[in-house]
Design a protein around this motif. Sequence first.
Motif, PDB file in Angstrom:
ATOM      1  N   ARG A 129       9.494  -3.190  17.327  1.00 23.45           N
ATOM      2  CA  ARG A 129      10.675  -3.375  18.178  1.00 23.45           C
ATOM      3  C   ARG A 129      11.575  -2.145  18.208  1.00 23.45           C
ATOM      4  NH1 ARG A 129      12.265  -9.676  16.646  1.00 23.45           N
ATOM      5  NH2 ARG A 129      10.346 -10.595  17.489  1.00 23.45           N
ATOM      6  N   GLY A 130      11.107  -1.046  17.588  1.00 22.13           N
ATOM      7  CA  GLY A 130      11.836   0.212  17.699  1.00 22.13           C
ATOM      8  C   GLY A 130      12.829   0.500  16.596  1.00 22.13           C
ATOM      9  N   VAL A 131      12.884  -0.352  15.581  1.00 19.22           N
ATOM     10  CA  VAL A 131      13.787  -0.094  14.454  1.00 19.22           C
ATOM     11  C   VAL A 131      13.174   0.994  13.575  1.00 19.22           C
ATOM     12  CG1 VAL A 131      14.907  -1.084  12.414  1.00 19.22           C
ATOM     13  CG2 VAL A 131      14.637  -2.461  14.491  1.00 19.22           C
ATOM     14  N   SER A 132      13.996   1.956  13.157  1.00 12.25           N
ATOM     15  CA  SER A 132      13.547   3.012  12.248  1.00 12.25           C
ATOM     16  C   SER A 132      13.826   2.568  10.816  1.00 12.25           C
ATOM     17  CB  SER A 132      14.283   4.322  12.541  1.00 12.25           C
ATOM     18  OG  SER A 132      14.096   4.714  13.889  1.00 12.25           O
ATOM     19  N   ILE A 133      12.854   2.777   9.941  1.00 13.53           N
ATOM     20  CA  ILE A 133      12.957   2.227   8.588  1.00 13.53           C
ATOM     21  C   ILE A 133      12.700   3.306   7.550  1.00 13.53           C
ATOM     22  CG2 ILE A 133      11.950   0.572   6.940  1.00 13.53           C
ATOM     23  CD1 ILE A 133      11.213  -1.165   9.430  1.00 13.53           C
ATOM     24  N   ILE A 134      13.590   3.381   6.550  1.00 13.65           N
ATOM     25  CA  ILE A 134      13.335   4.175   5.343  1.00 13.65           C
ATOM     26  C   ILE A 134      12.938   3.181   4.261  1.00 13.65           C
ATOM     27  CG2 ILE A 134      14.312   5.694   3.579  1.00 13.65           C
ATOM     28  CD1 ILE A 134      16.233   6.772   5.693  1.00 13.65           C
ATOM     29  N   TYR A 135      11.744   3.357   3.726  1.00 17.84           N
ATOM     30  CA  TYR A 135      11.174   2.390   2.777  1.00 17.84           C
ATOM     31  C   TYR A 135      11.009   3.068   1.421  1.00 17.84           C
ATOM     32  CZ  TYR A 135       8.178  -1.473   1.220  1.00 17.84           C
ATOM     33  OH  TYR A 135       7.660  -2.559   0.563  1.00 17.84           O
ATOM     34  N   ILE A 136      11.804   2.612   0.442  1.00 17.17           N
ATOM     35  CA  ILE A 136      11.756   3.175  -0.909  1.00 17.17           C
ATOM     36  C   ILE A 136      10.939   2.246  -1.793  1.00 17.17           C
ATOM     37  CG2 ILE A 136      13.122   3.865  -2.923  1.00 17.17           C
ATOM     38  CD1 ILE A 136      15.482   4.311  -1.012  1.00 17.17           C
ATOM     39  N   SER A 137       9.934   2.798  -2.469  1.00 18.30           N
ATOM     40  CA  SER A 137       9.123   1.964  -3.346  1.00 18.30           C
ATOM     41  C   SER A 137       8.439   2.816  -4.405  1.00 18.30           C
ATOM     42  CB  SER A 137       8.072   1.196  -2.553  1.00 18.30           C
ATOM     43  OG  SER A 137       7.299   0.380  -3.419  1.00 18.30           O
ATOM     44  N   HIS A 138       8.285   2.231  -5.612  1.00 19.93           N
ATOM     45  CA  HIS A 138       7.476   2.859  -6.650  1.00 19.93           C
ATOM     46  C   HIS A 138       6.011   2.501  -6.487  1.00 19.93           C
ATOM     47  CE1 HIS A 138      10.877   4.385  -8.781  1.00 19.93           C
ATOM     48  NE2 HIS A 138      11.366   3.200  -9.070  1.00 19.93           N
ATOM     49  N   ARG A 139       5.732   1.502  -5.658  1.00 18.77           N
ATOM     50  CA  ARG A 139       4.362   1.034  -5.488  1.00 18.77           C
ATOM     51  C   ARG A 139       3.690   1.848  -4.384  1.00 18.77           C
ATOM     52  NH1 ARG A 139       5.599  -5.514  -5.823  1.00 18.77           N
ATOM     53  NH2 ARG A 139       6.259  -5.522  -8.000  1.00 18.77           N
ATOM     54  N   LEU A 140       2.875   2.802  -4.785  1.00 21.87           N
ATOM     55  CA  LEU A 140       2.306   3.734  -3.818  1.00 21.87           C
ATOM     56  C   LEU A 140       1.364   3.045  -2.837  1.00 21.87           C
ATOM     57  CD1 LEU A 140       1.695   6.926  -5.994  1.00 21.87           C
ATOM     58  CD2 LEU A 140       3.676   6.308  -4.593  1.00 21.87           C
ATOM     59  N   GLU A 141       0.751   1.917  -3.261  1.00 24.44           N
ATOM     60  CA  GLU A 141      -0.119   1.207  -2.328  1.00 24.44           C
ATOM     61  C   GLU A 141       0.676   0.691  -1.126  1.00 24.44           C
ATOM     62  OE1 GLU A 141       1.013  -1.864  -5.537  1.00 24.44           O
ATOM     63  OE2 GLU A 141       0.530   0.276  -5.426  1.00 24.44           O
ATOM     64  N   GLU A 142       1.957   0.371  -1.332  1.00 19.52           N
ATOM     65  CA  GLU A 142       2.802  -0.076  -0.228  1.00 19.52           C
ATOM     66  C   GLU A 142       3.137   1.096   0.701  1.00 19.52           C
ATOM     67  OE1 GLU A 142       6.241  -2.009  -1.801  1.00 19.52           O
ATOM     68  OE2 GLU A 142       5.090  -3.550  -2.851  1.00 19.52           O
ATOM     69  N   ILE A 143       3.354   2.249   0.107  1.00 18.06           N
ATOM     70  CA  ILE A 143       3.642   3.457   0.903  1.00 18.06           C
ATOM     71  C   ILE A 143       2.472   3.747   1.835  1.00 18.06           C
ATOM     72  CG2 ILE A 143       4.013   5.957   0.772  1.00 18.06           C
ATOM     73  CD1 ILE A 143       6.457   4.326  -0.084  1.00 18.06           C
ATOM     74  N   PHE A 144       1.255   3.656   1.311  1.00 18.67           N
ATOM     75  CA  PHE A 144       0.079   3.944   2.141  1.00 18.67           C
ATOM     76  C   PHE A 144      -0.157   2.858   3.184  1.00 18.67           C
ATOM     77  CE2 PHE A 144      -0.862   6.817  -1.384  1.00 18.67           C
ATOM     78  CZ  PHE A 144      -1.258   7.948  -0.683  1.00 18.67           C
ATOM     79  N   ARG A 145       0.210   1.649   2.869  1.00 20.97           N
ATOM     80  CA  ARG A 145      -0.019   0.558   3.834  1.00 20.97           C
ATOM     81  C   ARG A 145       0.971   0.598   4.990  1.00 20.97           C
ATOM     82  NH1 ARG A 145      -0.718  -5.975   2.950  1.00 20.97           N
ATOM     83  NH2 ARG A 145      -0.073  -6.565   5.044  1.00 20.97           N
ATOM     84  N   LEU A 146       2.233   0.903   4.705  1.00 23.10           N
ATOM     85  CA  LEU A 146       3.291   0.698   5.698  1.00 23.10           C
ATOM     86  C   LEU A 146       3.763   1.953   6.427  1.00 23.10           C
ATOM     87  CD1 LEU A 146       5.682  -1.808   3.863  1.00 23.10           C
ATOM     88  CD2 LEU A 146       4.199  -2.312   5.808  1.00 23.10           C
ATOM     89  N   THR A 147       3.772   3.095   5.754  1.00 26.53           N
ATOM     90  CA  THR A 147       4.548   4.229   6.272  1.00 26.53           C
ATOM     91  C   THR A 147       3.748   5.163   7.170  1.00 26.53           C
ATOM     92  OG1 THR A 147       4.117   5.682   4.368  1.00 26.53           O
ATOM     93  CG2 THR A 147       5.963   4.142   4.181  1.00 26.53           C
ATOM     94  N   ASP A 148       4.491   5.848   8.051  1.00 23.12           N
ATOM     95  CA  ASP A 148       3.910   6.881   8.914  1.00 23.12           C
ATOM     96  C   ASP A 148       3.979   8.249   8.239  1.00 23.12           C
ATOM     97  OD1 ASP A 148       3.560   5.202  11.385  1.00 23.12           O
ATOM     98  OD2 ASP A 148       5.714   4.969  11.094  1.00 23.12           O
TER      99      ASP A 148
END
Length: 503
Positions: free
Chosen positions: A191-210
């Motif tokens: 829907r066009g929302v820009s997101i900064i996603y902070i996490s220690h779980r690197l598997e989440e970083i690889f799954r979600l982020t551009d």
Amino acid sequence: MSEEYVLELDHIRKEYPGVVALADVTLKLRRGEILGLIGENGAGKSTLIKCCSGAVIPTSGKIRINGKEFDRMTPQLAAENGIAIIYQEFNNVTELSAAENLFLGRPIRKGIVIDRKAMEAEAARAFEQLHININPRELVKNLSVGYQQMIEIAKAIHQNAQVLIMDEPSAPLTNNEVENMFKVVELLKQRGVSIIYISHRLEEIFRLTDRVEVIRDGHYVDTRDTADVDVDQLIRMMVGREMNQKFPPRASCVDESRVVLELRDVCGNKNKNMSLKLHAGEVLGLGGLVGAGRTELAEMIFGAKPKESGQILLNGKEINPKSPREAIDLGIALVPEDRKRHGTLLTNSIKNNINMPIYQRISKASVIHSGKEKKTAEKYREEIQIKCPTINQLVKNLSGGNQQKVILGKWLAADSQLIIFDEPTRGIDVGAKFEIYKLINALVEQGRSVLMISSEMEELMGMSDRIIVLAEHRMTGELTKEQFNADTIMAYASAIADQKEVS
């Protein structure tokens, strides 16, 4: 300013007396992307995002939102410019309904009267748009942590947030709640929302982020397309060194001739017929799904909750601690899952926290021996390498990994021989995890005994000498190190394995 970016933090610096929290950090968030922000505990992530919300005023640097430049933000300016942050500690008022929380501070009115029906109808629409099944009338205190988080997200989007900053959003959630949260995050991106996603779980970083940005010790390191990096590269950028091992090596220290803790058919705090033995120099892992009864078992051993029947033996002698104070005096310690609420006094100093269990020992006629107090705190600050400018620093200003070290420091000061760790590395980055693992190894090498609860399969197998698995408040399996296998542990945890209770 490029039209490509909705938010830019340009050469942000933040100094506190004696500490540079951010030295020179730049961040650029593209429209409609998910940008991962990672770094070790204490790297400056929280300080950086607080500069966006107005909770922290930068010493220098610029903030640009849609091309408009600011030297500093205020909470009102941030909200007016579409910036919303969801912190680990939610801002919900638990005694109010879901709808009332959605409209907190800005209720719908009919004249001077609050229009609750209109608020409930609007809340229902807001939840439905995010595919969230929440009754608007339900009190927040009756909702799961996952649903409470969804209310925070819905609140931000309902206030037309263009930029959503999420600080360790998965930390308090169950696996199912994490999956639901991922779906909502991906929906918001669409829907066009820009997101900064902070996490220690690197598997989440690889799954979600551009893209992913790394900061280290208050300095900007690099920003890379997530598809172009691997786990090892990110870890190297985060910690500034190679991490060839996830778990530090340890030769077996188990002394099977010395049973430190024994449970015989212990029932209570929802658990049934708990029987186990923990030896000197052993790390005994407790596995199982959320709600299996692991924390409830730890609470009984630590005297926080009463047992109903059965026996607890410490070094061969039956004990029945009626309170944590009694357990501490017996040499039992608990490093709790929620270190901020139950493990430390956040607004007290490192010195106060480390000495807390032994003030009776270092006091005379209610007067604390300040020399002994300082010596003890300095000893454990150095021994377990708590990163801080001074032992007088407040614990709330430490990183998660260093807060965990302070908790461990107080139990070492109390000379605890049995230490229970409940999720010892939850919310802690990969570099700090390794340090905690080394400290656990050092404990058993000294002959102490460790009971370790962990929901991370890799951690459970990597650190334990034996593993006992719980399901539905009973013991379903026991494995020696040679038998460790993720599928077997999950089968026991799901109560699939056709096994009798461990005796």
